[in-house]
Write an enzyme that holds these catalytic residues in place. Structure first.
Site, PDB file in Angstrom:
ATOM      1  N   HIS A 225       0.684  -1.240   0.063  1.00  0.00           N
ATOM      2  CA  HIS A 225       0.045  -0.123  -0.123  1.00  0.00           C
ATOM      3  C   HIS A 225       0.974   1.247   0.021  1.00  0.00           C
ATOM      4  O   HIS A 225       0.391   2.453   0.090  1.00  0.00           O
ATOM      5  CB  HIS A 225      -0.857  -0.096   1.363  1.00  0.00           C
ATOM      6  CG  HIS A 225      -2.061   1.005   1.160  1.00  0.00           C
ATOM      7  ND1 HIS A 225      -2.045   2.014   2.339  1.00  0.00           N
ATOM      8  CD2 HIS A 225      -3.087   0.907   0.352  1.00  0.00           C
ATOM      9  CE1 HIS A 225      -3.294   2.689   1.823  1.00  0.00           C
ATOM     10  NE2 HIS A 225      -3.981   1.881   0.717  1.00  0.00           N
ATOM     11  N   LYS A 227       3.035   4.474  -1.341  1.00  0.00           N
ATOM     12  CA  LYS A 227       3.149   5.504  -2.317  1.00  0.00           C
ATOM     13  C   LYS A 227       4.607   6.287  -2.000  1.00  0.00           C
ATOM     14  O   LYS A 227       4.938   6.932  -1.138  1.00  0.00           O
ATOM     15  CB  LYS A 227       1.981   6.494  -2.154  1.00  0.00           C
ATOM     16  CG  LYS A 227       0.859   5.711  -2.517  1.00  0.00           C
ATOM     17  CD  LYS A 227       0.019   5.548  -1.300  1.00  0.00           C
ATOM     18  CE  LYS A 227      -1.232   5.063  -1.500  1.00  0.00           C
ATOM     19  NZ  LYS A 227      -2.073   4.280  -0.415  1.00  0.00           N
ATOM     20  N   ASP A 232      16.640  11.063  -7.907  1.00  0.00           N
ATOM     21  CA  ASP A 232      18.008  11.463  -7.691  1.00  0.00           C
ATOM     22  C   ASP A 232      18.508  11.055  -6.339  1.00  0.00           C
ATOM     23  O   ASP A 232      19.623  11.882  -5.816  1.00  0.00           O
ATOM     24  CB  ASP A 232      18.357  12.623  -8.331  1.00  0.00           C
ATOM     25  CG  ASP A 232      18.347  12.719  -9.681  1.00  0.00           C
ATOM     26  OD1 ASP A 232      18.406  11.673 -10.491  1.00  0.00           O
ATOM     27  OD2 ASP A 232      18.139  13.807 -10.398  1.00  0.00           O
ATOM     28  N   HIS A 401      -9.515  11.284   1.974  1.00  0.00           N
ATOM     29  CA  HIS A 401      -8.685  10.065   1.921  1.00  0.00           C
ATOM     30  C   HIS A 401      -7.389  10.364   2.623  1.00  0.00           C
ATOM     31  O   HIS A 401      -6.525   9.470   2.421  1.00  0.00           O
ATOM     32  CB  HIS A 401      -8.497   9.760   0.273  1.00  0.00           C
ATOM     33  CG  HIS A 401      -7.923   8.318   0.240  1.00  0.00           C
ATOM     34  ND1 HIS A 401      -6.424   8.335  -0.322  1.00  0.00           N
ATOM     35  CD2 HIS A 401      -8.271   7.276   0.332  1.00  0.00           C
ATOM     36  CE1 HIS A 401      -6.333   7.051  -0.397  1.00  0.00           C
ATOM     37  NE2 HIS A 401      -7.127   6.436  -0.052  1.00  0.00           N
ATOM     38  N   LYS A 403      -4.547  10.774   5.541  1.00  0.00           N
ATOM     39  CA  LYS A 403      -4.129   9.952   6.309  1.00  0.00           C
ATOM     40  C   LYS A 403      -3.023  10.439   7.403  1.00  0.00           C
ATOM     41  O   LYS A 403      -1.793  10.604   6.994  1.00  0.00           O
ATOM     42  CB  LYS A 403      -3.518   8.519   5.940  1.00  0.00           C
ATOM     43  CG  LYS A 403      -4.457   8.041   4.807  1.00  0.00           C
ATOM     44  CD  LYS A 403      -3.473   7.010   3.664  1.00  0.00           C
ATOM     45  CE  LYS A 403      -4.327   6.775   2.544  1.00  0.00           C
ATOM     46  NZ  LYS A 403      -5.689   6.118   2.535  1.00  0.00           N
ATOM     47  N   ASP A 408      -0.435  17.332  19.999  1.00  0.00           N
ATOM     48  CA  ASP A 408       0.129  18.255  20.938  1.00  0.00           C
ATOM     49  C   ASP A 408       0.701  19.398  20.178  1.00  0.00           C
ATOM     50  O   ASP A 408       1.933  19.811  20.763  1.00  0.00           O
ATOM     51  CB  ASP A 408       0.951  17.598  22.088  1.00  0.00           C
ATOM     52  CG  ASP A 408       0.199  16.874  23.056  1.00  0.00           C
ATOM     53  OD1 ASP A 408      -0.839  16.806  23.063  1.00  0.00           O
ATOM     54  OD2 ASP A 408       1.111  15.969  23.721  1.00  0.00           O
TER      55      ASP A 408
END
Length: 483
Positions: A225, A227, A232, A401, A403, A408
């Site tokens: 999952h 991404k 470079d 979507h 996440k 604090d």
């Protein structure tokens, strides 16, 4: 009568031969009682189907290890550096804002459970939604002179995917090395023609844990999952956005797609590169080494952060543990955005404990989802959280979507991990853990802005939902540990 007796005889035989032995196997695995009960119940209610479902989707691989990392040179080097940081922990924190000291237990935890090197020489930018994200990624790819590495759950054969394909082919023809890892399930519909066109132009592209007959095994449940983009060895990206049109155009029936991604420049990019290199080593057993891929660390002042990868190949559920530690140690606030709300019991306990202890706990989830069963399962956790004083908000302006976790005003985590069983216990995931007041304030600003496009769910209102609504969520709740 005779037919009934024959049916029940056959049923009993099937149950004895299939469901009971598998149930014993599950009990001996000593999982959490919650997951054990869910699987045993599935076997009792659906003895034949339940067995196949378990064999394909239910086996635990964290202790068995899906693949060996022996011989992976880049990981060995960064492990040594993380061990040194642990030995010289006080010295490692010299370039850190003193305010971050209260979160040093999270830093130490991630060093131990995932060898997540603490780096300070970083610039980090929040990319708000897909248009900013794709523009920034394409801009970085245009500047590549040595290599471009991509690792994605979803790469689609649509306008966005083809724009990426054409740009990568252009860079490959310029002599830039291009390597791509896609998840075989997430990118199932990509098509051989798309991949062949990339390969015909010198681009290496491989599927992560192919799901093909006759090699279809329980590993189909363990999906990559992550991404990741690395250009470079100096510019990297991670977050919630895949390469597909729906991230730009929205999804039918639920509206615009709201998401969050990161652009990272500096030392932490090498840590993203380590994650990619480990997965590349797995798919074709090739080591990526040298300063072209891993520039020397500057250790300059900047945004302090750790990159942690978690999955069935790791010793510990590192991201789950870090989330628990951050939530349990919160003093004033916890803000969470997630498309799904199916936390493991320890996270539920920590959230409720924090709220009961007068910590301001707010969770933002979508009211409309791209998946029905996870949506109803998410709803099943709301009442107990509201009863403890957790504030729940339904996003109204489409599908959120994003996440991330904010704690604090000094600590946050952004990445690919949803607040659900699958992300925290099953999938291959990657998150950035960031210790910086200014950056966290910027992320908090987006969170509060999204709350303006949301409606807060109050406990009296939620208790008035219909019995059909409650039945749906209760049924979904039973299978939530298996989703």
């Amino acid at each position: 009568m005779h037919f009934g007796m024959d049916f029940w005889s056959v049923f009993s035989m099937v149950f004895l031969v299939t469901a009971i032995p598998v149930a014993i196997m599950i009990i001996l695995e000593k999982r959490s009682p919650y997951k054990t009960a869910a699987w045993v119940l599935a076997l009792i209610l659906l003895p034949v189907f339940g067995v196949f479902f378990y064999l394909f989707f239910g086996q635990e691989y964290r202790k068995q290890k899906l693949f060996s990392r022996k011989g992976l040179k880049s990981l060995t080097r960064y492990r040594r550096l993380s061990f040194r940081q642990l030995r010289q922990f006080e010295q490692s924190l010299q370039n850190i804002d003193p305010k971050v000291r209260e979160k040093e237990n999270i830093i130490r935890l991630l060093l131990k459970n995932s060898n997540a090197l603490l780096t300070t020489g970083n610039k980090v930018k929040i990319l708000n939604n897909a248009d900013e994200t794709f523009s920034s990624i394409f801009e970085a790819i245009e500047t590549a002179v040595h290599h471009i590495h991509l690792e994605y759950y979803i790469l689609s054969n649509d306008k966005t995917g083809n724009r990426l394909k054409n740009l990568l082919i252009k860079k490959s023809r310029q002599g830039v090395e291009v390597r791509i890892i896609i998840d075989d399930v997430g990118s199932w519909s990509l098509g051989n023609k798309f991949m062949s066109e990339l390969r015909d132009n010198g681009i290496e592209i491989y599927s992560f844990m192919e799901v093909r007959f006759p090699r279809l095994t329980s590993r189909v449940n363990y999906r990559n999952h992550r991404k990741i983009v690395v250009v470079d060895g100096r510019t990297g990206f991670t977050g919630g956005i895949n390469f597909a049109d729906r991230y730009l155009e929205g999804a039918k029936g639920i509206g615009p797609w709201r998401d969050t991604h990161l652009r990272i420049e500096g030392d932490a990019v090498s840590c993203l590169q380590v994650v990619f290199a480990a997965d590349w080593f797995f798919v074709i057993h090739e080591n990526l080494t040298g300063q072209k891929y891993f520039p020397l660390l500057s250790e300059e002042k900047g945004v302090p952060m750790q990159i942690s990868a978690s999955g069935p190949d790791s010793d510990w559920a590192s991201i789950d543990q870090a989330f628990f530690k951050a939530i349990a140690g919160a003093k004033s606030k916890i803000y969470i955005a997630s498309p799904y709300l199916m936390p493991p019991p320890e996270i539920i306990f920590a959230l409720k404990t924090a709220a009961l202890g007068n910590v301001d706990v707010r969770i933002l989830i979508p009211e409309k989802s791209d998946a029905a069963i996870p949506m109803w399962s998410s709803f099943s956790y709301i009442e107990e959280l509201l009863e403890a004083g957790v504030r729940i908000f339904f996003y109204q302006a489409g599908f959120i979507h994003s996440k991330y976790l904010i704690v604090d005003d000094i600590f946050c985590s952004v990445g690919t991990t949803n607040l659900d069983f699958r992300s925290l216990e099953t999938n291959f995931e990657v998150n950035a853990f960031i210790y910086d007041e200014e950056f966290t304030a910027g992320l908090k600003k987006y969170f509060l802005s999204d709350l303006q496009n949301s409606r807060e769910i109050k406990l009296p209102e939620w208790k008035q939902r219909s019995w059909i609504f409650k039945l749906r969520e209760s049924l979904a709740h039973i299978v939530s540990p298996m989703l």
